[in-house]
Write a protein that holds these residues in place. Structure first.
Motif, PDB file in Angstrom:
ATOM      1  N   GLY A 284      -3.035  -1.799   0.234  1.00 60.74           N
ATOM      2  CA  GLY A 284      -2.241  -2.800  -0.237  1.00 60.74           C
ATOM      3  C   GLY A 284      -2.921  -4.033   0.066  1.00 60.74           C
ATOM      4  O   GLY A 284      -3.776  -4.313   1.118  1.00 60.74           O
ATOM      5  N   ALA A 285      -2.381  -5.237  -0.483  1.00 59.38           N
ATOM      6  CA  ALA A 285      -2.990  -6.571  -0.245  1.00 59.38           C
ATOM      7  C   ALA A 285      -2.673  -7.026   1.043  1.00 59.38           C
ATOM      8  O   ALA A 285      -3.662  -7.777   1.798  1.00 59.38           O
ATOM      9  CB  ALA A 285      -2.174  -7.395  -1.210  1.00 59.38           C
ATOM     10  N   TYR A 286      -1.642  -6.537   1.913  1.00 61.43           N
ATOM     11  CA  TYR A 286      -1.192  -7.077   3.004  1.00 61.43           C
ATOM     12  C   TYR A 286      -2.307  -6.276   4.131  1.00 61.43           C
ATOM     13  O   TYR A 286      -2.510  -7.002   5.188  1.00 61.43           O
ATOM     14  CB  TYR A 286       0.049  -6.632   3.512  1.00 61.43           C
ATOM     15  CG  TYR A 286       1.159  -7.307   2.981  1.00 61.43           C
ATOM     16  CD1 TYR A 286       1.013  -8.460   2.085  1.00 61.43           C
ATOM     17  CD2 TYR A 286       2.492  -6.854   2.867  1.00 61.43           C
ATOM     18  CE1 TYR A 286       2.052  -8.958   1.422  1.00 61.43           C
ATOM     19  CE2 TYR A 286       3.710  -7.580   2.184  1.00 61.43           C
ATOM     20  CZ  TYR A 286       3.095  -8.749   1.554  1.00 61.43           C
ATOM     21  OH  TYR A 286       4.198  -9.059   0.924  1.00 61.43           O
ATOM     22  N   SER A 287      -2.654  -4.976   4.095  1.00 60.44           N
ATOM     23  CA  SER A 287      -3.617  -4.323   4.895  1.00 60.44           C
ATOM     24  C   SER A 287      -4.880  -4.960   4.640  1.00 60.44           C
ATOM     25  O   SER A 287      -5.633  -5.340   5.638  1.00 60.44           O
ATOM     26  CB  SER A 287      -3.614  -2.834   4.735  1.00 60.44           C
ATOM     27  OG  SER A 287      -3.885  -2.521   3.316  1.00 60.44           O
ATOM     28  N   MET A 288      -5.432  -5.439   3.409  1.00 59.73           N
ATOM     29  CA  MET A 288      -6.636  -6.029   3.160  1.00 59.73           C
ATOM     30  C   MET A 288      -6.611  -7.226   3.710  1.00 59.73           C
ATOM     31  O   MET A 288      -7.736  -7.759   4.505  1.00 59.73           O
ATOM     32  CB  MET A 288      -6.683  -6.282   1.734  1.00 59.73           C
ATOM     33  CG  MET A 288      -6.938  -4.891   0.931  1.00 59.73           C
ATOM     34  SD  MET A 288      -6.928  -5.003  -1.092  1.00 59.73           S
ATOM     35  CE  MET A 288      -8.246  -5.880  -1.268  1.00 59.73           C
ATOM     36  N   ILE A 289      -5.572  -8.060   3.780  1.00 61.94           N
ATOM     37  CA  ILE A 289      -5.669  -9.600   4.361  1.00 61.94           C
ATOM     38  C   ILE A 289      -5.777  -9.167   6.006  1.00 61.94           C
ATOM     39  O   ILE A 289      -6.629 -10.008   6.679  1.00 61.94           O
ATOM     40  CB  ILE A 289      -4.302 -10.048   4.072  1.00 61.94           C
ATOM     41  CG1 ILE A 289      -3.996 -10.471   2.751  1.00 61.94           C
ATOM     42  CG2 ILE A 289      -4.009 -11.400   5.204  1.00 61.94           C
ATOM     43  CD1 ILE A 289      -2.599 -11.124   2.191  1.00 61.94           C
ATOM     44  N   ALA A 290      -4.939  -8.212   6.611  1.00 56.58           N
ATOM     45  CA  ALA A 290      -5.168  -7.898   7.965  1.00 56.58           C
ATOM     46  C   ALA A 290      -6.498  -7.713   8.120  1.00 56.58           C
ATOM     47  O   ALA A 290      -7.358  -8.094   9.526  1.00 56.58           O
ATOM     48  CB  ALA A 290      -4.302  -6.948   8.522  1.00 56.58           C
ATOM     49  N   LYS A 291      -7.250  -6.708   7.477  1.00 55.03           N
ATOM     50  CA  LYS A 291      -8.593  -6.202   7.958  1.00 55.03           C
ATOM     51  C   LYS A 291      -9.623  -7.546   7.819  1.00 55.03           C
ATOM     52  O   LYS A 291     -10.575  -7.695   8.535  1.00 55.03           O
ATOM     53  CB  LYS A 291      -9.002  -5.367   6.720  1.00 55.03           C
ATOM     54  CG  LYS A 291     -10.043  -4.614   7.470  1.00 55.03           C
ATOM     55  CD  LYS A 291     -10.124  -3.926   8.828  1.00 55.03           C
ATOM     56  CE  LYS A 291     -11.253  -3.035   9.180  1.00 55.03           C
ATOM     57  NZ  LYS A 291     -11.049  -2.452  10.514  1.00 55.03           N
ATOM     58  N   VAL A 292      -9.542  -8.355   6.679  1.00 53.55           N
ATOM     59  CA  VAL A 292     -10.299  -9.427   6.341  1.00 53.55           C
ATOM     60  C   VAL A 292     -10.265 -10.343   7.803  1.00 53.55           C
ATOM     61  O   VAL A 292     -11.316 -10.951   8.310  1.00 53.55           O
ATOM     62  CB  VAL A 292      -9.902 -10.130   5.311  1.00 53.55           C
ATOM     63  CG1 VAL A 292     -10.587 -11.831   5.302  1.00 53.55           C
ATOM     64  CG2 VAL A 292     -10.200  -9.486   4.088  1.00 53.55           C
TER      65      VAL A 292
ATOM     66  N   GLY B 132       0.963  -1.295   0.034  1.00 57.66           N
ATOM     67  CA  GLY B 132      -0.160   0.012  -0.114  1.00 57.66           C
ATOM     68  C   GLY B 132       0.810   1.227   0.063  1.00 57.66           C
ATOM     69  O   GLY B 132       2.084   1.144   0.140  1.00 57.66           O
ATOM     70  N   ALA B 133       0.267   2.476  -0.162  1.00 60.90           N
ATOM     71  CA  ALA B 133       0.957   3.592  -0.202  1.00 60.90           C
ATOM     72  C   ALA B 133      -0.422   4.719   0.087  1.00 60.90           C
ATOM     73  O   ALA B 133      -1.481   4.366   0.130  1.00 60.90           O
ATOM     74  CB  ALA B 133       1.478   3.941  -1.595  1.00 60.90           C
TER      75      ALA B 133
END
Length: 213
Positions: free
Chosen positions: A113-121, A107-108
């Motif tokens: 980014g995909a990592y923050s989306m994974i964490a939120k999921v 992300g920026a």
């Protein structure tokens, strides 16, 4: 009464999507949807590219499951059988930020980014139980809370980075009660053939072959 298999699976998918829409609304996700295609990386990548203009994107899909006869019940002739279905669902997150592969992952400014989306999921769904209101009655769809199992890499090419977060749960379903069912049979034809007509049989050994059609 247990709900039909298809209603339960669809209800769990819809419940997961509803929770994700609420939990991830501030992340700039462009679209939330169910996914019904193949989950292998090549086919999934092709489908994700079709929605490239709608990324970041989150999709939910039933994956697979196994049936076990429900504990405490015994099979009785023609009576309904109850089963526990242990299964898994995938939450697919995809980012196609054109700036770089690193931005798509981490992300920026102005981009999730995909990592923050994974964490939120994981934070949104882990331990969640899903219910549905059917005919004004509340039904529990997930007999066990959603539990994260693994996170799988899907693709990192064609300006697309995607992962699947896999959750496990279980629900119950029942076979139909067949006590009132009957299968009509109009006729039975039986052909009787002598074994003595076959050269391969030992001579003097009588017998018949019965073919029921």
């Amino acid at each position: 009464m247990d709900l039909d298999f298809d209603i339960t699976v669809g209800g769990i998918e819809d419940g997961m999507l509803a929770a994700l829409r609420t939990g991830m609304s501030a992340m700039g996700i462009q679209s939330f949807a169910t996914y019904s295609g193949d989950l292998d990386s090549d086919n999934l990548t092709k489908r994700l590219m079709e929605f490239a203009t709608k990324c970041p994107r989150v999709m939910v899909s039933y994956m697979n499951g196994r049936d076990f006869r429900d504990a405490g019940t015994s099979p009785t002739l023609k009576k309904a059988l109850r089963f526990r279905h242990d299964c898994s669902f995938a939450v697919i997150v995809a980012s196609n930020d054109i700036r770089s592969e690193t931005v798509r992952r981490r992300g920026a400014a102005g981009s999730s980014g995909a990592y923050s989306m994974i964490a939120k999921v994981k934070k949104t769904l882990s331990g969640l139980s899903i219910q549905a209101v059917v005919d004004s009655e509340t039904k529990i769809l997930t007999q066990t809370p959603l539990l994260p199992i693994t996170t799988e890499f899907i693709t990192r090419k064609q300006n697309m980075t995607a992962y699947a977060v896999i959750f496990g749960t279980s629900f119950r379903w029942a076979s139909p009660d067949r006590s009132a069912e009957a299968i009509p049979i109009e006729s039975v034809t039986i052909d009787v053939e002598s074994l003595m007509e076959h050269d391969t049989d030992p001579p003097g050994k009588p017998g018949v072959v019965m073919n029921v059609g």
